[in-house]
Design a protein around this motif. Structure first.
Motif, mmCIF file in Angstrom:
data_model
loop_
_atom_site.group_PDB
_atom_site.id
_atom_site.type_symbol
_atom_site.label_atom_id
_atom_site.label_comp_id
_atom_site.label_asym_id
_atom_site.label_seq_id
_atom_site.Cartn_x
_atom_site.Cartn_y
_atom_site.Cartn_z
ATOM 1 N N ARG A 184 0.825 -1.209 0.000
ATOM 2 C CA ARG A 184 0.000 0.000 0.000
ATOM 3 C C ARG A 184 0.858 1.257 0.000
ATOM 4 O O ARG A 184 2.015 1.237 0.416
ATOM 5 C CB ARG A 184 -0.918 0.003 1.213
ATOM 6 C CG ARG A 184 -1.995 -1.068 1.197
ATOM 7 C CD ARG A 184 -2.763 -1.106 2.500
ATOM 8 N NE ARG A 184 -1.904 -1.518 3.615
ATOM 9 C CZ ARG A 184 -2.269 -1.501 4.899
ATOM 10 N NH1 ARG A 184 -3.486 -1.060 5.233
ATOM 11 N NH2 ARG A 184 -1.437 -1.897 5.845
ATOM 12 N N ALA A 185 0.282 2.332 -0.484
ATOM 13 C CA ALA A 185 0.955 3.629 -0.412
ATOM 14 C C ALA A 185 1.028 4.089 1.037
ATOM 15 O O ALA A 185 0.317 3.573 1.909
ATOM 16 C CB ALA A 185 0.193 4.650 -1.258
ATOM 17 N N ALA A 215 -4.794 2.777 -3.009
ATOM 18 C CA ALA A 215 -5.070 3.838 -3.982
ATOM 19 C C ALA A 215 -6.548 4.176 -3.908
ATOM 20 O O ALA A 215 -7.392 3.315 -3.624
ATOM 21 C CB ALA A 215 -4.698 3.371 -5.382
ATOM 22 N N CYS A 216 -6.880 5.422 -4.145
ATOM 23 C CA CYS A 216 -8.273 5.869 -3.997
ATOM 24 C C CYS A 216 -9.243 5.062 -4.851
ATOM 25 O O CYS A 216 -10.377 4.796 -4.447
ATOM 26 C CB CYS A 216 -8.374 7.354 -4.348
ATOM 27 S SG CYS A 216 -7.641 8.434 -3.101
ATOM 28 N N ALA A 274 -0.229 -0.684 -4.643
ATOM 29 C CA ALA A 274 -1.172 0.390 -4.968
ATOM 30 C C ALA A 274 -0.695 1.179 -6.183
ATOM 31 O O ALA A 274 0.427 1.680 -6.195
ATOM 32 C CB ALA A 274 -1.334 1.316 -3.771
ATOM 33 N N CYS A 324 -0.873 4.295 -7.689
ATOM 34 C CA CYS A 324 -1.287 5.652 -7.339
ATOM 35 C C CYS A 324 -1.493 6.505 -8.585
ATOM 36 O O CYS A 324 -0.669 6.492 -9.503
ATOM 37 C CB CYS A 324 -0.255 6.301 -6.430
ATOM 38 S SG CYS A 324 -0.155 5.522 -4.793
ATOM 39 N N ASP A 352 -4.224 10.424 -5.746
ATOM 40 C CA ASP A 352 -3.387 9.966 -4.633
ATOM 41 C C ASP A 352 -2.183 10.888 -4.452
ATOM 42 O O ASP A 352 -1.781 11.177 -3.309
ATOM 43 C CB ASP A 352 -2.920 8.535 -4.900
ATOM 44 C CG ASP A 352 -4.073 7.586 -5.146
ATOM 45 O OD1 ASP A 352 -4.834 7.315 -4.204
ATOM 46 O OD2 ASP A 352 -4.225 7.143 -6.302
ATOM 47 N N LYS A 387 8.484 8.983 -4.861
ATOM 48 C CA LYS A 387 7.868 8.114 -5.865
ATOM 49 C C LYS A 387 8.921 7.121 -6.351
ATOM 50 O O LYS A 387 9.764 7.457 -7.170
ATOM 51 C CB LYS A 387 7.316 8.965 -7.022
ATOM 52 C CG LYS A 387 6.392 8.185 -7.978
ATOM 53 C CD LYS A 387 7.191 7.530 -9.060
ATOM 54 C CE LYS A 387 6.303 6.704 -9.981
ATOM 55 N NZ LYS A 387 7.089 5.829 -10.870
ATOM 56 N N VAL A 426 4.402 7.242 -2.684
ATOM 57 C CA VAL A 426 3.358 6.887 -3.638
ATOM 58 C C VAL A 426 3.980 6.039 -4.749
ATOM 59 O O VAL A 426 4.861 6.485 -5.467
ATOM 60 C CB VAL A 426 2.669 8.141 -4.234
ATOM 61 C CG1 VAL A 426 1.806 8.808 -3.181
ATOM 62 C CG2 VAL A 426 3.676 9.136 -4.783
ATOM 63 N N GLY A 482 3.644 3.851 -8.292
ATOM 64 C CA GLY A 482 2.846 3.980 -9.507
ATOM 65 C C GLY A 482 3.734 4.119 -10.713
ATOM 66 O O GLY A 482 4.969 4.077 -10.613
ATOM 67 N N ALA A 507 2.093 9.004 -12.111
ATOM 68 C CA ALA A 507 2.308 9.583 -10.778
ATOM 69 C C ALA A 507 3.483 10.551 -10.795
ATOM 70 O O ALA A 507 3.430 11.627 -10.191
ATOM 71 C CB ALA A 507 2.541 8.471 -9.763
#
Length: 498
Positions: free
Chosen positions: A22-23, A32-33, A53, A55, A59, A192, A221, A223, A227
């Motif tokens: 997970r982030a 992630a949302c 996740a 992102c 996010d 990132k 984050v 991704g 991202a």
């Protein structure tokens, strides 16, 4: 009796490893949302390690907002340098306590030999964090001499929100080169990691919170390029630091200019020249060093000595030594401590490297290697490869391959060698081997590179030396006290006293 840390030990540990995908935003692990994930796959055998996740812009917005809130609230930026130092040192101690777990994550996620991650990458990451922690309470501003009616100071202040976009070849170490000075200076950070190797970065975020770094100060984050693009365009990011390809670096600089003119620091590619003169003090050592300079980390090093320039009169002797030494860099299973060379990061990168090998076969003489290997039932493995190029303008002698491919080029004079070394668009690193001080002085002065080694190649790990390049290898410097200033603004304060 202590357990032997052999291949079986690391395989057993890998089977029991708990992996966080997970982030990490505002002090908590979150999905992630939109719930999207991607699989982190091991280059060792192609098997999935964890769902991570994926992102997206929303996010990134949440992470940047958390970083901004924490910075504006002063929960980190307003701490004394001494207090920040204490927390960062506690974080470094936690990294050391979890070093085996983190090293294993890196090996599984990137295909690096476990001996490299335990013996180099994790100690280097910890050293970097400790070094900047120890530095931060020892830097000072200035009191310029001025008119007696005035008193003035020149001080450094944290920038605010720093985004760090880092590559897959040294997942934690390259990240630490960014976040350690940025945090030491008082900034809040959004990290990132590369989507190809995100796992260790996600893991250390929880350890940061445990060490006492306040929520929102350090965010991660994971991704893809979306991202990274969102961070480069974000109007509330004050600075973005990037290590990676020139193509992506240009996009980041363009996006920064198109948004809020955020500070941009770029550490990009390289095609570094390793020059061996006829009066080299030790040909056998030069050959060993040349092999390590390109075959370590599977050649996936921006400062790799990918061009070996050899004075013609010693070419036969040096190449003979080199071919023998290169036999010791045959790939093996990355979780075997005896392995020196592991896997290429993924099959896409392996395909890219192999395409250059095919180009090389048309432009140069293949001296050894060049074949894919099948290990661990699958995975991305390649023999160490050596070409002899008569034409210094050949593509394989000028374009960054980022794999275990060495191009040997012969020369007659020092001027010719320097001209060949400087002909590429890059200027990250170089080396010269000679017993003559005049030769050494001329070469080190004329080589267009941010780092020049003499009678060695990348053998000293010392945070006191800045790292970065000339020309299209980027701008700014990582490491050393110079890096700390990248993450601050200079402020002049002038007081009329009478």
């Amino acid at each position: 009796m202590p357990q032997i840390k052999d291949h079986a030990y690391w395989l057993e540990r890998s089977e029991k490893l708990q992996i966080e995908g997970r982030a990490f935003i505002d002090g908590a692990y979150v999905d992630a949302c939109n719930g999207a994930t991607f699989w982190s796959q091991s280059p060792i055998d192609g098997k999935p390690l964890a769902a991570v996740a994926l992102c997206a812009e929303v996010d990134v917005d949440l992470a940047v907002a958390a970083a901004r809130r924490s910075f504006d609230a002063g929960v980190w930026a307003d701490k004394s340098a001494r207090d920040r130092k204490a927390v960062l040192l506690k974080w470094a101690a936690l990294l050391e306590a979890h070093a085996e777990e983190l090293a294993l994550l890196e090996s599984l996620d990137s295909g690096k030999p476990i001996g490299d991650t335990t013996g180099g990458d994790l100690p280097g990451t910890i050293y970097c964090l400790q070094w900047f922690a120890e530095l931060v309470d020892k830097v000072h501003g200035e009191v310029p001499a001025t008119d007696p009616q005035f008193f003035g100071t020149v001080t450094h202040q944290a920038l605010g929100v720093v985004a760090a976009v880092v590559p897959w070849n040294y997942p934690l170490l390259m990240a630490a080169w960014k976040f350690a000075p940025a945090l030491a200076a008082g900034n809040s950070v959004v990290l990132k990691p590369s989507e190809k190797s995100p796992l260790s970065a996600l893991r250390i975020a929880g350890l940061a919170l445990q060490a006492g770094i306040p929520a929102g100060v350090f965010n991660v984050v994971a991704g893809d390029g979306a991202a990274g693009r969102a961070l480069s365009l974000h109007p509330d990011v004050d600075c973005i630091a990037f290590t990676g390809s020139g193509k992506v670096g240009r996009e980041i600089a363009k996006n920064a200019a198109a948004s809020n003119l955020k500070r941009v620091w770029l550490e990009l590619g390289g095609k570094s020249a390793n020059i061996v003169m006829a009066d080299c003090p030790d040909i056998a050592q030069a050959a060993r060093s040349a092999a390590a300079a390109i075959f370590s980390n599977m050649g996936q090093i921006c400062s790799a000595g990918s061009r070996l320039l050899v004075q013609r009169s010693i070419a036969t002797a040096l190449i003979g030594e080199l071919l023998e030494v290169s036999k010791g860099y045959q790939p093996g299973h990355p979780l075997d401590p005896q392995t020196v060379t592991g896997a290429i990061i993924d099959n896409a990168q392996l395909d890219r490297v192999c395409s250059y090998i095919e180009i090389g076969k048309q432009q140069a003489q293949l001296l050894s290697g060049g074949n894919r290997l099948s290990l661990a039932d699958a995975g991305a493995y390649l023999e160490p490869t050596i070409f002899l190029a008569e034409d210094a303008s050949a593509r394989i002698a000028n374009e960054e391959i980022f794999g275990p491919v060495l191009v040997v080029i012969l020369f007659d004079t020092l001027d010719e060698a320097i001209a060949i070394a400087n002909q590429t668009e890059y200027g990250l690193a170089a080396a010269v081997w000679s017993s003559d001080i005049k030769t050494i002085r001329t070469a080190t002065r004329k080589l267009k590179a941010g780092t020049v080694w003499v009678n060695c190649y990348d053998e000293l790990v010392d945070m006191n030396f800045p790292f970065g390049g000339f020309k299209e290898s980027g701008n700014g410097r990582d490491n050393s006290a110079h890096a700390l200033s990248k993450y601050t603004e200079l402020k002049s304060t002038i007081i009329r006293c009478c």
